[in-house]
Scaffold this motif. Structure first.
Motif, PDB file in Angstrom:
ATOM      1  N   TYR A 250      67.586  45.681  83.085  1.00  0.00           N
ATOM      2  CA  TYR A 250      67.204  45.525  81.860  1.00  0.00           C
ATOM      3  C   TYR A 250      65.564  45.298  81.516  1.00  0.00           C
ATOM      4  O   TYR A 250      64.952  44.734  80.570  1.00  0.00           O
ATOM      5  CB  TYR A 250      67.597  44.178  81.488  1.00  0.00           C
TER       6      TYR A 250
ATOM      7  N   TYR B 274      71.692  43.619  77.571  1.00  0.00           N
ATOM      8  CA  TYR B 274      72.667  43.022  78.621  1.00  0.00           C
ATOM      9  C   TYR B 274      74.260  43.469  78.231  1.00  0.00           C
ATOM     10  O   TYR B 274      74.741  43.338  77.145  1.00  0.00           O
ATOM     11  CB  TYR B 274      72.758  41.527  78.830  1.00  0.00           C
TER      12      TYR B 274
ATOM     13  N   SER C  68      65.874  39.368  74.288  1.00  0.00           N
ATOM     14  CA  SER C  68      66.911  39.867  73.341  1.00  0.00           C
ATOM     15  C   SER C  68      66.688  39.143  71.903  1.00  0.00           C
ATOM     16  O   SER C  68      67.148  39.709  71.092  1.00  0.00           O
ATOM     17  CB  SER C  68      68.311  39.093  74.193  1.00  0.00           C
TER      18      SER C  68
ATOM     19  N   ALA D  11      67.745  41.538  76.895  1.00  0.00           N
ATOM     20  CA  ALA D  11      68.058  42.675  75.810  1.00  0.00           C
ATOM     21  C   ALA D  11      68.866  43.663  76.599  1.00  0.00           C
ATOM     22  O   ALA D  11      68.450  44.001  77.584  1.00  0.00           O
ATOM     23  CB  ALA D  11      66.512  43.243  75.263  1.00  0.00           C
TER      24      ALA D  11
END
Length: 499
Positions: free
Chosen positions: A333, A240, A343, A238
């Motif tokens: 991240y 990125y 993500s 998530a």
């Protein structure tokens, strides 16, 4: 019990065991058999035999409808698994991102080793003093049978457990907010969490709770395993951004492929490093419940199996999950809990949902420990403690209800809950995780070999003295940096959304 019987019981209980079988079993484990002082007067059995063998004490309960000393070492292990294998595992990738992978894993093993060592000290103390019911009794005995120490320990014991219960009400509440996308139902979700937890707390013995503990531990394992798998199969974590020079709206440079550090990054401050280490430490500390568990075992001599099995599993699960998730999410991240690093929202919700049984059960476990503390002292020696009487069940359910109502109010009403919890946890963990057990070791060795036990025991004495003085010093250290760090840790655990 008459005044004369009580006096005879105290004299009998203070004079060591004089029981060859008991002394032989203690010696087999490398323990002495001398007591550090007289037993807690309120804990004397009604027949005046508080120093009877552990097997004899369990034998007396065979005719009771509610039998407390019924936990096998396997059931006790399940309780410990549910206590230690919890949501906080998902903060380990964050700690490794600060400390570096190698130092992070080393510190995980070191901290687990200290918890194992102090847990064995707890075990030895409880074997020498089988009349001990919970950590409050140990507090009084450690500080020379001073009643003030019992009250101080009791207050910390109840507050610690209640604040942990409140934390779990808050975490479940925020989970339900996230899953339902209804942030305005916060109080209702908190009430639902408290009611469900109260219902799950109703079993009267740890043996009965161990079945729920097994289920909770299993679902936790599935949850963290799914989180690691999802982190590995997703194309990117998530948040990125392929540009390594990307700067977020908050002004943080965060981009490029996940960066995994073997050692801490240059410029890592002492404060951030200590913060990351204490996040690991707070996850592993849990000795406050051990005396209560040991008191309900069929054979407390088997507790060593429990703590060794759980510690080995902790080291493997915490290190592997922490390292794998960190490897795929990197330093840039990483979130805590690590679910926020996923993500795919569906993957995130699936993985976190398997953690819900543990979110409920861990609060239930601490509620049961607290309710047991109150119940045993209100109804000691009466049939309401050992039989299915109406008064007994009304009292038990009412005590639990009051504890959960209090926890709900703390979680919902106190605006500075995180600040207060950080202060309380730092204070309690410093004593129940470190100071008590370093002191217990020194007291037991002084009774066995005299105040100069270091010289009497030679190098073993000096090493034991040094290690346990260090443990006490670490406990006081937790009162300082631990206060600030704990606040950050609580914020992490109650945040489900991540970035």
């Amino acid at each position: 019990m008459s005044e004369k019987q009580a006096g005879d019981a105290v004299e009998h209980a203070t004079a060591d065991y004089n029981d060859p079988e008991m002394e032989m079993r203690l010696a087999k484990h490398g323990f002495g058999y001398k007591r550090i002082g007289p037993p807690i007067a309120a804990n004397l059995e009604r027949d005046g035999t508080s120093a009877m063998k552990i097997t004899e004490r369990a034998e007396l309960e065979k005719e009771n409808a509610i039998q407390y000393r019924t936990c096998s070492w396997q059931k006790t292990s399940a309780l410990l698994f549910s206590e230690y294998i919890c949501l906080a595992i998902m903060s380990f990738p964050y700690s490794y991102s600060i400390l570096g992978l190698v130092p992070g894993i080393i510190l995980t093993v070191v901290q687990a080793g200290f918890v194992l060592y102090t847990s064995l000290v707890v075990w030895e103390f409880c074997l020498r003093h089988p009349e001990v019911r919970d950590v409050t009794d140990i507090g009084q005995m450690l500080f020379f049978n001073w009643k003030g120490a019992w009250w101080a320990t009791a207050v910390m014991f109840i507050l610690n457990n209640t604040f942990i219960m409140a934390l779990h009400v808050l975490t479940i509440e925020r989970y339900l907010n996230t899953m339902s996308n209804h942030p305005f139902c916060t109080v209702i979700f908190g009430a639902i969490a408290a009611v469900v937890s109260w219902l799950c707390s109703l079993p009267r013995t740890f043996s009965a709770l161990s079945h729920l503990a097994t289920v909770a531990a299993f679902f936790t394992f599935v949850s963290v395993l799914l989180a690691a798998i999802f982190a590995g199969i997703e194309a990117h974590p998530a948040g990125y951004n392929p540009d390594p020079n990307h700067v977020t709206a908050a002004g943080v440079k965060m981009g490029g492929n996940p960066l995994v550090l073997v050692v801490p990054a240059a410029g890592t401050t002492f404060v951030s490093g200590v913060s990351a280490f204490l996040n690991i430490s707070y996850t592993l500390i849990g000795q406050i419940t051990l005396p209560s568990f040991i008191a309900e075992m069929k054979d407390p001599f088997e507790f060593r199996k429990c703590i060794w099995v759980v510690t080995i599993c902790e080291i493997i699960v915490f290190s592997v999950i922490g390292a794998v998730v960190y490897a795929f999410t990197g330093t840039q991240y990483n979130t805590a809990p690590a679910f926020g690093s996923l993500s795919n929202d569906v993957n995130k919700k699936i993985a976190f949902s398997f953690m819900v049984p543990t979110l409920i059960f861990l609060g239930v476990l601490y509620a049961s420990v607290s309710a047991r503390f109150v119940m045993f002292r209100l109804f000691d020696g009466t049939r309401h403690l050992t039989s299915h009487t109406l008064l007994g069940w009304i009292a038990w359910s009412s005590i639990l209800a009051l504890l959960w109502i209090f926890s709900f109010v703390i979680a919902e009403v106190i605006p500075f809950f995180s600040d207060l919890l950080s202060l309380m946890s730092s204070l309690f963990d410093s004593f129940f995780g470190w100071i008590f057990w370093g002191t217990a070791y020194l007291r037991m060795r002084s009774v066995d070999h005299g105040s100069n036990f270091m010289r009497v025991r030679g190098w073993r004495g000096w090493i034991g003295f040094g290690v346990n003085v260090f443990i006490i010093v670490v406990g006081f250290f937790f009162l300082g940096p631990g206060t600030y760090v704990r606040e950050n840790f609580i914020t992490m655990l109650t945040s489900v959304r991540g970035r």
